[in-house]
Every structure is written in C-alpha cells, then in structure tokens.
Design a protein around this motif. Sequence first.
Motif, PDB file in Angstrom:
ATOM      1  N   LEU A   1      13.112  -9.556   3.179  1.00  0.00           N
ATOM      2  CA  LEU A   1      11.670  -9.431   3.369  1.00  0.00           C
ATOM      3  C   LEU A   1      10.983  -9.223   2.018  1.00  0.00           C
ATOM      4  O   LEU A   1      11.345  -8.311   1.269  1.00  0.00           O
ATOM      5  CB  LEU A   1      11.377  -8.245   4.291  1.00  0.00           C
ATOM      6  CG  LEU A   1      10.005  -8.210   4.964  1.00  0.00           C
ATOM      7  CD1 LEU A   1       9.894  -9.330   5.992  1.00  0.00           C
ATOM      8  CD2 LEU A   1       9.785  -6.859   5.636  1.00  0.00           C
ATOM      9  N   PRO A   2       9.994 -10.043   1.694  1.00  0.00           N
ATOM     10  CA  PRO A   2       9.318  -9.868   0.402  1.00  0.00           C
ATOM     11  C   PRO A   2       8.388  -8.661   0.422  1.00  0.00           C
ATOM     12  O   PRO A   2       7.928  -8.226   1.483  1.00  0.00           O
ATOM     13  CB  PRO A   2       8.520 -11.167   0.255  1.00  0.00           C
ATOM     14  CG  PRO A   2       8.245 -11.594   1.664  1.00  0.00           C
ATOM     15  CD  PRO A   2       9.456 -11.183   2.462  1.00  0.00           C
ATOM     16  N   ALA A   3       8.118  -8.124  -0.751  1.00  0.00           N
ATOM     17  CA  ALA A   3       7.142  -7.039  -0.860  1.00  0.00           C
ATOM     18  C   ALA A   3       5.756  -7.584  -0.531  1.00  0.00           C
ATOM     19  O   ALA A   3       5.460  -8.763  -0.742  1.00  0.00           O
ATOM     20  CB  ALA A   3       7.161  -6.450  -2.264  1.00  0.00           C
ATOM     21  N   ILE A   4       4.917  -6.728   0.030  1.00  0.00           N
ATOM     22  CA  ILE A   4       3.527  -7.096   0.274  1.00  0.00           C
ATOM     23  C   ILE A   4       2.638  -6.137  -0.509  1.00  0.00           C
ATOM     24  O   ILE A   4       3.105  -5.111  -1.011  1.00  0.00           O
ATOM     25  CB  ILE A   4       3.168  -7.041   1.774  1.00  0.00           C
ATOM     26  CG1 ILE A   4       3.302  -5.599   2.307  1.00  0.00           C
ATOM     27  CG2 ILE A   4       4.022  -8.008   2.574  1.00  0.00           C
ATOM     28  CD1 ILE A   4       2.745  -5.426   3.708  1.00  0.00           C
ATOM     29  N   TYR A   5       1.371  -6.473  -0.614  1.00  0.00           N
ATOM     30  CA  TYR A   5       0.417  -5.587  -1.269  1.00  0.00           C
ATOM     31  C   TYR A   5      -0.410  -4.915  -0.178  1.00  0.00           C
ATOM     32  O   TYR A   5      -1.141  -5.581   0.559  1.00  0.00           O
ATOM     33  CB  TYR A   5      -0.459  -6.374  -2.242  1.00  0.00           C
ATOM     34  CG  TYR A   5       0.317  -6.824  -3.450  1.00  0.00           C
ATOM     35  CD1 TYR A   5       0.418  -6.014  -4.580  1.00  0.00           C
ATOM     36  CD2 TYR A   5       0.993  -8.041  -3.443  1.00  0.00           C
ATOM     37  CE1 TYR A   5       1.165  -6.412  -5.679  1.00  0.00           C
ATOM     38  CE2 TYR A   5       1.745  -8.450  -4.538  1.00  0.00           C
ATOM     39  CZ  TYR A   5       1.821  -7.625  -5.652  1.00  0.00           C
ATOM     40  OH  TYR A   5       2.568  -8.019  -6.730  1.00  0.00           O
ATOM     41  N   SER A   6      -0.237  -3.603  -0.078  1.00  0.00           N
ATOM     42  CA  SER A   6      -0.887  -2.873   0.999  1.00  0.00           C
ATOM     43  C   SER A   6      -0.991  -1.402   0.602  1.00  0.00           C
ATOM     44  O   SER A   6      -0.792  -1.053  -0.564  1.00  0.00           O
ATOM     45  CB  SER A   6      -0.093  -3.049   2.300  1.00  0.00           C
ATOM     46  OG  SER A   6      -0.856  -2.660   3.412  1.00  0.00           O
ATOM     47  N   ASP A   7      -1.300  -0.542   1.569  1.00  0.00           N
ATOM     48  CA  ASP A   7      -1.448   0.894   1.326  1.00  0.00           C
ATOM     49  C   ASP A   7      -0.282   1.614   1.998  1.00  0.00           C
ATOM     50  O   ASP A   7      -0.275   1.795   3.220  1.00  0.00           O
ATOM     51  CB  ASP A   7      -2.790   1.374   1.892  1.00  0.00           C
ATOM     52  CG  ASP A   7      -3.092   2.825   1.544  1.00  0.00           C
ATOM     53  OD1 ASP A   7      -2.185   3.667   1.682  1.00  0.00           O
ATOM     54  OD2 ASP A   7      -4.229   3.120   1.149  1.00  0.00           O
ATOM     55  N   ALA A   8       0.706   2.029   1.211  1.00  0.00           N
ATOM     56  CA  ALA A   8       1.922   2.632   1.762  1.00  0.00           C
ATOM     57  C   ALA A   8       1.654   3.911   2.561  1.00  0.00           C
ATOM     58  O   ALA A   8       2.193   4.069   3.661  1.00  0.00           O
ATOM     59  CB  ALA A   8       2.930   2.896   0.643  1.00  0.00           C
ATOM     60  N   PRO A   9       0.841   4.868   2.065  1.00  0.00           N
ATOM     61  CA  PRO A   9       0.608   6.087   2.854  1.00  0.00           C
ATOM     62  C   PRO A   9      -0.012   5.804   4.222  1.00  0.00           C
ATOM     63  O   PRO A   9       0.368   6.428   5.222  1.00  0.00           O
ATOM     64  CB  PRO A   9      -0.341   6.904   1.963  1.00  0.00           C
ATOM     65  CG  PRO A   9      -0.048   6.446   0.580  1.00  0.00           C
ATOM     66  CD  PRO A   9       0.240   4.985   0.715  1.00  0.00           C
ATOM     67  N   GLN A  10      -0.956   4.860   4.280  1.00  0.00           N
ATOM     68  CA  GLN A  10      -1.564   4.554   5.572  1.00  0.00           C
ATOM     69  C   GLN A  10      -0.572   3.846   6.492  1.00  0.00           C
ATOM     70  O   GLN A  10      -0.564   4.082   7.710  1.00  0.00           O
ATOM     71  CB  GLN A  10      -2.823   3.708   5.373  1.00  0.00           C
ATOM     72  CG  GLN A  10      -3.953   4.489   4.724  1.00  0.00           C
ATOM     73  CD  GLN A  10      -5.312   3.859   4.951  1.00  0.00           C
ATOM     74  OE1 GLN A  10      -5.501   3.017   5.814  1.00  0.00           O
ATOM     75  NE2 GLN A  10      -6.283   4.279   4.158  1.00  0.00           N
ATOM     76  N   LEU A  11       0.274   2.995   5.935  1.00  0.00           N
ATOM     77  CA  LEU A  11       1.298   2.349   6.760  1.00  0.00           C
ATOM     78  C   LEU A  11       2.290   3.376   7.295  1.00  0.00           C
ATOM     79  O   LEU A  11       2.731   3.289   8.447  1.00  0.00           O
ATOM     80  CB  LEU A  11       2.034   1.277   5.957  1.00  0.00           C
ATOM     81  CG  LEU A  11       1.247   0.002   5.649  1.00  0.00           C
ATOM     82  CD1 LEU A  11       2.099  -0.962   4.833  1.00  0.00           C
ATOM     83  CD2 LEU A  11       0.770  -0.675   6.935  1.00  0.00           C
ATOM     84  N   ARG A  12       2.637   4.360   6.478  1.00  0.00           N
ATOM     85  CA  ARG A  12       3.537   5.420   6.960  1.00  0.00           C
ATOM     86  C   ARG A  12       2.924   6.141   8.156  1.00  0.00           C
ATOM     87  O   ARG A  12       3.617   6.469   9.124  1.00  0.00           O
ATOM     88  CB  ARG A  12       3.827   6.424   5.836  1.00  0.00           C
ATOM     89  CG  ARG A  12       4.715   5.892   4.732  1.00  0.00           C
ATOM     90  CD  ARG A  12       5.174   7.009   3.806  1.00  0.00           C
ATOM     91  NE  ARG A  12       5.822   6.477   2.624  1.00  0.00           N
ATOM     92  CZ  ARG A  12       5.234   6.335   1.445  1.00  0.00           C
ATOM     93  NH1 ARG A  12       3.975   6.719   1.289  1.00  0.00           N
ATOM     94  NH2 ARG A  12       5.884   5.829   0.425  1.00  0.00           N
ATOM     95  N   GLN A  13       1.624   6.407   8.082  1.00  0.00           N
ATOM     96  CA  GLN A  13       0.937   7.076   9.185  1.00  0.00           C
ATOM     97  C   GLN A  13       1.035   6.248  10.464  1.00  0.00           C
ATOM     98  O   GLN A  13       1.312   6.775  11.547  1.00  0.00           O
ATOM     99  CB  GLN A  13      -0.532   7.309   8.822  1.00  0.00           C
ATOM    100  CG  GLN A  13      -1.329   8.018   9.916  1.00  0.00           C
ATOM    101  CD  GLN A  13      -2.780   8.252   9.518  1.00  0.00           C
ATOM    102  OE1 GLN A  13      -3.161   8.040   8.363  1.00  0.00           O
ATOM    103  NE2 GLN A  13      -3.592   8.686  10.459  1.00  0.00           N
TER     104      GLN A  13
END
Length: 254
Positions: free
Chosen positions: A133-145
């Motif tokens: 799976l390739p890396a994406i550009y996003s917000d890691a803390p919000q995805l963790r939530q």
Amino acid sequence: MTPDKKNWLLDERLLQSQKLAAIGQLSAGIAHEINNPLAIIRQEAEWMQLLLTKEEIAGPQKREELQGSLRQIVQQVDRCTEIVRNLLDFARKRQPVIQAVDVNRTIEDMTMLVEKEARHHNIKIVREYDQNLPAIYSDAPQLRQVFLNLLTNAAHAIGKDGTITITTGRQGNGSVHIMIRDTGCGIPPADLEKIFDPFFTTKVEGKGTGLGLSICHGIIQRLGGEITVQSTVGRGATFTIILPRKPDVESLLT
C-alpha cells in the motif's frame, strides 16, 4: 484575495454556521444526554448524605454502599465529560495537518490499543493489509481517531465471541480503501441512513453519545474521502473508508 479564495472562505463560514445551527436544534437531545447522568449523581449523593447520618456507618456493609455510590458518581461524571468532549469535537473547526501517512501502520497502532480488551471477550482481530500500500497525504491524528472509533464500535457490536476483519487495499485511481468488518449484531435497515447523524446511536441508553460516527464522517469528508456502511441484521456490519492519495484544497477548507 482571489475570487476562488473568497468563495472558499464564504463556504467555510457557511458550513460552520450550519454546524452550530445543528447543535442548537439538537439542544434537547444534548440536555437529555447530560441530565440522565446528572440525575444519577444527585441520587447517589443524597443516598451518601443519608448514610452519613446513621450511627452504623462504620460497618463494612455501609462502607461498601458508600464506595458503590462514589463509583457511580465518578462513572457518571466521566460520562458527562465524554458527552461534552464529543460535542466540542463536533463543533470545533480544526484544519487538517497534511503529511505522508502509512495507512497500515496508522490503523495497526489503533488495533493494538483495542486488541487486549478484544481478546478478553474472545474477539479475534484478523488483519488483511496490502503490504504494498502506498503512502498517502492525510492527517494521521484524525485518521487515528476515526480508526479507533470504528474498531471500538465493532467490538461493542460483537460483545463477545466474534471476529473483526481489517482490510486495506488500493483503488484504481490512486486512492486507498480501508474496510472494518465485524460479526456483530448488525444495523437495522431503517437505521442505516441515520447512522452518521449527530446524536443517533443504536447502543442502549447510557452507552453512547451518538456523536462518534458523525465526527468520523466529518473528518473523512474534510480529508477528501468518503465513508459508507453496509450491514445485515444478525450478521454484522462493514464500514468502508476511501481516501485520496492527496486531498484537494477545497475539501480541506470545509
């Protein structure tokens, strides 16, 4: 300031106004959610006051009753805190911080948080990660939530003796998908269309604020993605998230 930037700012203010208006319309639900634990706190406090007037307070039975009342007070205060925190998260306007994100690693971090408790209830967690799976550009803390909320909900839906399956993969357009599937009780068809509405919950009263999935929906939308759910009563539910390789500017401003 360019016309496009002005339009984005106007849209942002409009969406924030709509969000605050929704909170106003939901004030009755908010009051109900908070009044229930407050009523329990008052009842337990009055019972403790009554016990303190009795001479036999030193006995072990009375001490246990006092300790039980204190535990109830702490639990209900924690519940009020959770309701207020979720409400603030729903109302708060927080701009995402975009950076390279390893989706597999991010969801694995959250899976490890819930796995110990899941094992205690004989819930197995199956990982089906796309290792390329390739890396994406996003917000890691919000995805963790979001991931933690969905995993916790899946465990609650199962209760005990079941399986949570986490699948990641690539989409043809460069996006990635994350699927969290459980073998829990499922969601009735009439509830599916309301599942992301603020304060809507399928949990028994006192076990959920009804804001978690609404917050998840808002986060994924702001990150340029989408979240959907499919379910069959008695067979479980599957939440699917699709995230772009990189969110566009317009989605970040909403």
